[in-house]
Design a protein around this motif. Structure first.
Motif, PDB file in Angstrom:
ATOM      1  N   ASN A 287      37.676 -53.848 -64.713  1.00  0.00           N
ATOM      2  CA  ASN A 287      36.901 -55.021 -64.300  1.00  0.00           C
ATOM      3  C   ASN A 287      35.617 -54.649 -63.554  1.00  0.00           C
ATOM      4  OD1 ASN A 287      38.808 -56.734 -65.403  1.00  0.00           O
ATOM      5  ND2 ASN A 287      39.907 -57.013 -63.478  1.00  0.00           N
ATOM      6  N   ASN A 288      35.563 -53.421 -62.998  1.00  0.00           N
ATOM      7  CA  ASN A 288      34.403 -53.016 -62.200  1.00  0.00           C
ATOM      8  C   ASN A 288      33.785 -51.723 -62.713  1.00  0.00           C
ATOM      9  OD1 ASN A 288      34.702 -55.031 -59.799  1.00  0.00           O
ATOM     10  ND2 ASN A 288      36.725 -54.114 -60.003  1.00  0.00           N
ATOM     11  N   ALA A 289      33.946 -51.455 -63.988  1.00  0.00           N
ATOM     12  CA  ALA A 289      33.564 -50.163 -64.553  1.00  0.00           C
ATOM     13  C   ALA A 289      32.118 -49.788 -64.283  1.00  0.00           C
ATOM     14  CB  ALA A 289      33.832 -50.148 -66.056  1.00  0.00           C
ATOM     15  N   ASN A 290      31.205 -50.756 -64.265  1.00  0.00           N
ATOM     16  CA  ASN A 290      29.783 -50.468 -64.117  1.00  0.00           C
ATOM     17  C   ASN A 290      29.233 -50.836 -62.739  1.00  0.00           C
ATOM     18  OD1 ASN A 290      29.525 -49.614 -66.878  1.00  0.00           O
ATOM     19  ND2 ASN A 290      29.580 -51.772 -67.483  1.00  0.00           N
ATOM     20  N   ASN A 291      30.119 -50.956 -61.773  1.00  0.00           N
ATOM     21  CA  ASN A 291      29.694 -51.360 -60.427  1.00  0.00           C
ATOM     22  C   ASN A 291      30.236 -50.377 -59.396  1.00  0.00           C
ATOM     23  OD1 ASN A 291      28.838 -52.706 -58.149  1.00  0.00           O
ATOM     24  ND2 ASN A 291      29.672 -54.691 -58.758  1.00  0.00           N
ATOM     25  N   LEU A 292      29.577 -49.229 -59.277  1.00  0.00           N
ATOM     26  CA  LEU A 292      30.068 -48.177 -58.381  1.00  0.00           C
ATOM     27  C   LEU A 292      30.149 -48.613 -56.916  1.00  0.00           C
ATOM     28  CD1 LEU A 292      28.389 -44.967 -59.864  1.00  0.00           C
ATOM     29  CD2 LEU A 292      30.747 -45.745 -60.122  1.00  0.00           C
ATOM     30  N   PRO A 293      29.198 -49.405 -56.390  1.00  0.00           N
ATOM     31  CA  PRO A 293      29.331 -49.826 -54.989  1.00  0.00           C
ATOM     32  C   PRO A 293      30.629 -50.565 -54.686  1.00  0.00           C
ATOM     33  CG  PRO A 293      27.081 -50.186 -55.716  1.00  0.00           C
ATOM     34  CD  PRO A 293      27.875 -49.800 -56.945  1.00  0.00           C
TER      35      PRO A 293
ATOM     36  N   PHE B 239      26.607 -44.999 -54.218  1.00  0.00           N
ATOM     37  CA  PHE B 239      26.851 -44.568 -55.592  1.00  0.00           C
ATOM     38  C   PHE B 239      27.696 -43.290 -55.634  1.00  0.00           C
ATOM     39  CE2 PHE B 239      23.919 -47.783 -56.600  1.00  0.00           C
ATOM     40  CZ  PHE B 239      23.926 -47.999 -57.963  1.00  0.00           C
ATOM     41  N   LEU B 240      27.398 -42.337 -54.755  1.00  0.00           N
ATOM     42  CA  LEU B 240      28.218 -41.122 -54.713  1.00  0.00           C
ATOM     43  C   LEU B 240      29.651 -41.448 -54.313  1.00  0.00           C
ATOM     44  CD1 LEU B 240      25.787 -38.532 -53.068  1.00  0.00           C
ATOM     45  CD2 LEU B 240      26.781 -38.371 -55.346  1.00  0.00           C
ATOM     46  N   GLY B 241      29.796 -42.273 -53.264  1.00  0.00           N
ATOM     47  CA  GLY B 241      31.140 -42.669 -52.823  1.00  0.00           C
ATOM     48  C   GLY B 241      31.862 -43.469 -53.879  1.00  0.00           C
ATOM     49  N   GLY B 242      31.132 -44.367 -54.555  1.00  0.00           N
ATOM     50  CA  GLY B 242      31.743 -45.163 -55.610  1.00  0.00           C
ATOM     51  C   GLY B 242      32.196 -44.319 -56.782  1.00  0.00           C
ATOM     52  N   ALA B 243      31.346 -43.345 -57.164  1.00  0.00           N
ATOM     53  CA  ALA B 243      31.720 -42.452 -58.264  1.00  0.00           C
ATOM     54  C   ALA B 243      32.944 -41.626 -57.893  1.00  0.00           C
ATOM     55  CB  ALA B 243      30.554 -41.531 -58.606  1.00  0.00           C
ATOM     56  N   PHE B 244      32.996 -41.191 -56.647  1.00  0.00           N
ATOM     57  CA  PHE B 244      34.138 -40.408 -56.172  1.00  0.00           C
ATOM     58  C   PHE B 244      35.429 -41.224 -56.266  1.00  0.00           C
ATOM     59  CE2 PHE B 244      36.891 -39.288 -52.532  1.00  0.00           C
ATOM     60  CZ  PHE B 244      37.200 -37.984 -52.876  1.00  0.00           C
ATOM     61  N   VAL B 245      35.388 -42.465 -55.782  1.00  0.00           N
ATOM     62  CA  VAL B 245      36.586 -43.313 -55.807  1.00  0.00           C
ATOM     63  C   VAL B 245      36.970 -43.659 -57.242  1.00  0.00           C
ATOM     64  CG1 VAL B 245      37.526 -45.566 -55.148  1.00  0.00           C
ATOM     65  CG2 VAL B 245      36.175 -44.250 -53.500  1.00  0.00           C
ATOM     66  N   LYS B 246      35.984 -44.022 -58.048  1.00  0.00           N
ATOM     67  CA  LYS B 246      36.276 -44.402 -59.438  1.00  0.00           C
ATOM     68  C   LYS B 246      36.917 -43.247 -60.206  1.00  0.00           C
ATOM     69  CE  LYS B 246      34.128 -45.815 -63.796  1.00  0.00           C
ATOM     70  NZ  LYS B 246      32.873 -46.136 -64.505  1.00  0.00           N
ATOM     71  N   ASN B 247      36.294 -42.077 -60.144  1.00  0.00           N
ATOM     72  CA  ASN B 247      36.821 -40.938 -60.900  1.00  0.00           C
ATOM     73  C   ASN B 247      38.164 -40.474 -60.354  1.00  0.00           C
ATOM     74  OD1 ASN B 247      34.712 -40.550 -62.890  1.00  0.00           O
ATOM     75  ND2 ASN B 247      33.407 -39.968 -61.189  1.00  0.00           N
ATOM     76  N   SER B 248      38.364 -40.638 -59.057  1.00  0.00           N
ATOM     77  CA  SER B 248      39.669 -40.298 -58.474  1.00  0.00           C
ATOM     78  C   SER B 248      40.743 -41.249 -58.974  1.00  0.00           C
ATOM     79  CB  SER B 248      39.592 -40.333 -56.943  1.00  0.00           C
ATOM     80  OG  SER B 248      38.680 -39.375 -56.463  1.00  0.00           O
ATOM     81  N   LEU B 249      40.404 -42.535 -59.031  1.00  0.00           N
ATOM     82  CA  LEU B 249      41.368 -43.512 -59.551  1.00  0.00           C
ATOM     83  C   LEU B 249      41.721 -43.214 -61.007  1.00  0.00           C
ATOM     84  CD1 LEU B 249      40.047 -46.894 -58.069  1.00  0.00           C
ATOM     85  CD2 LEU B 249      42.198 -45.746 -57.510  1.00  0.00           C
ATOM     86  N   LEU B 250      40.715 -42.883 -61.793  1.00  0.00           N
ATOM     87  CA  LEU B 250      40.974 -42.533 -63.192  1.00  0.00           C
ATOM     88  C   LEU B 250      41.884 -41.320 -63.292  1.00  0.00           C
ATOM     89  CD1 LEU B 250      37.393 -43.023 -64.697  1.00  0.00           C
ATOM     90  CD2 LEU B 250      39.415 -44.405 -65.204  1.00  0.00           C
ATOM     91  N   ASP B 251      41.622 -40.331 -62.439  1.00  0.00           N
ATOM     92  CA  ASP B 251      42.408 -39.106 -62.466  1.00  0.00           C
ATOM     93  C   ASP B 251      43.862 -39.360 -62.072  1.00  0.00           C
ATOM     94  OD1 ASP B 251      42.165 -36.006 -62.560  1.00  0.00           O
ATOM     95  OD2 ASP B 251      43.243 -36.407 -60.706  1.00  0.00           O
TER      96      ASP B 251
END
Length: 547
Positions: free
Chosen positions: A363-369, A454-466
């Protein structure tokens, strides 16, 4: 298996910026447009001679330690004559760094590198180390690699460049090249303990175990050397102490994992035991030590270590492999009822959180913040939250990487207030909100704030995916364990008569009595958990396996 899992996790944390190249380019372009609009409004207001005079004034104020005024005059020189950008960017960078505004300075540092003016670049590279320890390697690494070379650096800052190259090489899978770069970093560099950890990791991946152990031991010994470069800022000192403590624990864990990789399970067990229980990484280390016991076929010790996670002190942990290992241990003892109970509990407990993670990411794939805000919400919540989603997020947002990003956000607010104070004492300038140099610095700090989000958002997103991928994998493992359990249960029924004729001693197969070292105690469990006993429990179950 343990080592591979940990290195996969480490790689995930470090590869975030590789996915954000376009993001960096976009932000640089946005600020470039903002700067050009500033220049276009006044480019014809003064002569080139006045621009040169402003630049000379900037140098003079810098030498007299009036750093903010120096940066302001350098900015005025650039507004009057755009051809002075390279030198002006450099003086603004130097002025802001020394004025205690590193986040504001980071933009002008990057801009200086992009000007391709050797003299200007080399002047700001003298600040590389001090900037790197504040704003982080992820913001600057790509620019250092793209726009600088080894000969541009002085001796004090050369290590940061080599570290950037080493990290880039190891992320590209070129471990020998990474080690070559890291070998060039001197022990006096602020980055040296981190380089030891990175080099130890590269050695471990290559199977150079003795070299890896040597690096990890040296890293643990020198981890707190980084506090010598923290400066006088109390907030930065606390951050650095936290980083040093975390780095020391991770290096100690690296040594234990390497020993595990070498199949020296006895030495690995001793190495794991040296990790302090107060360390934030210890709860995961306890799990790895349980795997070590499993490798020694000490299943009762494995179960004893895993039962520590039921302690109120550790009930914040979210690690689905704990249950996988528990089920495997019961299966190894042929305790099928216990195995089945763990599998059923696992399925009931984690199915919902898996769906929640998947839904949030989609639902938030393109919203890193939004991912960054989620991390901050979990960080503000209690560590012992009953929310399983927050418990999963706690696995990665409570480490130094994410916490330093949150601290950077606070520091940006501090810098905004500091700029207002600097501006208020300047005479003969426009103090209107958003005007002049302070107004442009407001834009710069807003850019810096977006990089944090954006860095923090990318970190959380990729961690969730992992971790979602790991969760799905653990569901598959549980399915295999259940199939194996059903097969063994079937075999037990088929050969029941034959098994009954065997001696009772055959039921001990697979149940090795755990060895006890001189420095270990054997606790009896009475239903209460004591913090000093966590990780030291041993079950007393008999194997029901048959020949």
């Amino acid at each position: 298996m343990v080592l591979q899992f940990q290195l996969r996790t480490w790689t995930r944390v470090e590869t975030l910026t590789l996915r954000l190249t376009g993001f960096y380019f976009l932000l640089s372009m946005l600020l470039g447009i903002a700067l050009m609009s500033t220049l276009s409004s006044s480019a014809f207001a003064s002569s080139k001679a006045e621009g040169l005079q402003y630049l000379q004034n900037a140098e003079q104020y810098y030498k007299s330690h009036d750093y903010f005024k120096s940066a302001r005059y350098a900015f005025a020189a650039m507004e009057n004559d755009p051809s002075l950008k390279p030198q002006a960017y450099a003086w603004v960078t130097l002025g802001l760094v020394n004025a205690g505004l590193p986040n504001a300075a980071s933009y002008f540092f990057i801009r200086t590198l992009q000007m391709k003016n050797k003299a200007a670049i080399r002047s700001v590279l003298s600040q590389t180390q001090s900037l790197l320890v504040v704003v982080g390697a992820d913001l600057l690494r790509k620019y250092l690699i793209r726009h600088t070379e080894y000969s541009d650096y002085d001796l004090a800052n050369r290590g940061t460049y080599l570290y950037a190259l080493g990290k880039e090489a190891i992320l590209s899978g070129d471990n020998p090249r990474a080690i070559g770069f890291l070998n060039g970093i001197g022990s006096g560099s602020a980055i040296w303990p981190f380089a030891l950890h990175l080099r130890g990791t590269a050695h471990a991946i290559m199977g150079k175990n003795e070299e890896a152990i040597s690096d990890f031991k040296a890293c643990a010994s020198h981890a707190f050397d980084i506090t010598n470069f923290a400066g006088s800022n109390p907030l930065r000192q606390r951050q650095t102490e936290r980083e040093a403590d975390d780095l020391r624990s991770r290096c100690m864990a690296g040594e234990a994992r390497t020993l595990y990789q070498m199949d020296d399970l006895v030495a690995a067990d001793r190495s794991y035991d040296r990790l302090p229980k107060r360390s934030f990484v210890w709860p995961d280390i306890l799990f790895e030590q349980a795997w070590n016991s499993f490798g020694r076929q000490e299943y009762n010790r494995t179960l004893g270590k895993l039962v520590s996670y039921k302690s109120p002190a550790l009930n914040f942990m979210f690690n689905t492999e704990i249950d996988v290992l528990r089920a495997q241990s019961y299966l190894a003892l042929c305790l099928y009822d216990d195995t089945n109970a763990v599998i059923n509990e696992f399925n009931a407990k984690y199915a919902a959180v898996g769906i929640e993670v998947k839904s949030f990411v989609e639902n938030n794939a393109n919203n890193l913040p939004v991912f960054y805000d989620l991390g901050k919400q979990a960080l503000r919540a209690s560590l012992y939250s009953s929310n399983l989603f927050y418990r999963l997020i706690n696995r990665f947002i409570r480490g130094p990487y994410f916490q330093n990003l949150v601290a950077a956000e606070k520091q940006i607010s501090v810098e905004k207030n500091l700029i207002s104070r600097f501006d208020s004492v300047q005479e003969g300038v426009n103090h209107n909100l958003g005007a002049g140099f302070p107004g442009f610095l407001e834009q710069v700090l807003n850019w810096r704030l977006r990089t944090v989000h954006f860095l923090g958002g990318a970190f959380v997103k990729n961690s969730l995916l992992d971790y979602h991928s790991a969760l799905l994998s653990d569901f598959e493992k549980m399915s295999f364990i259940k199939l194996e359990m059903l097969k063994k249960a079937k075999d037990k029924l088929v050969y029941k008569q034959a098994a009954s004729e065997k001696s009772t001693e055959s039921r001990e197969r697979g149940n090795i009595d755990p060895t006890r070292r001189d420095d270990q105690y054997k606790w009896s469990f009475n239903g209460e958990f004591w913090n000093d006993e966590l990780g030291d429990y041993v079950f007393g179950l008999e194997s029901r396996c048959q020949e």
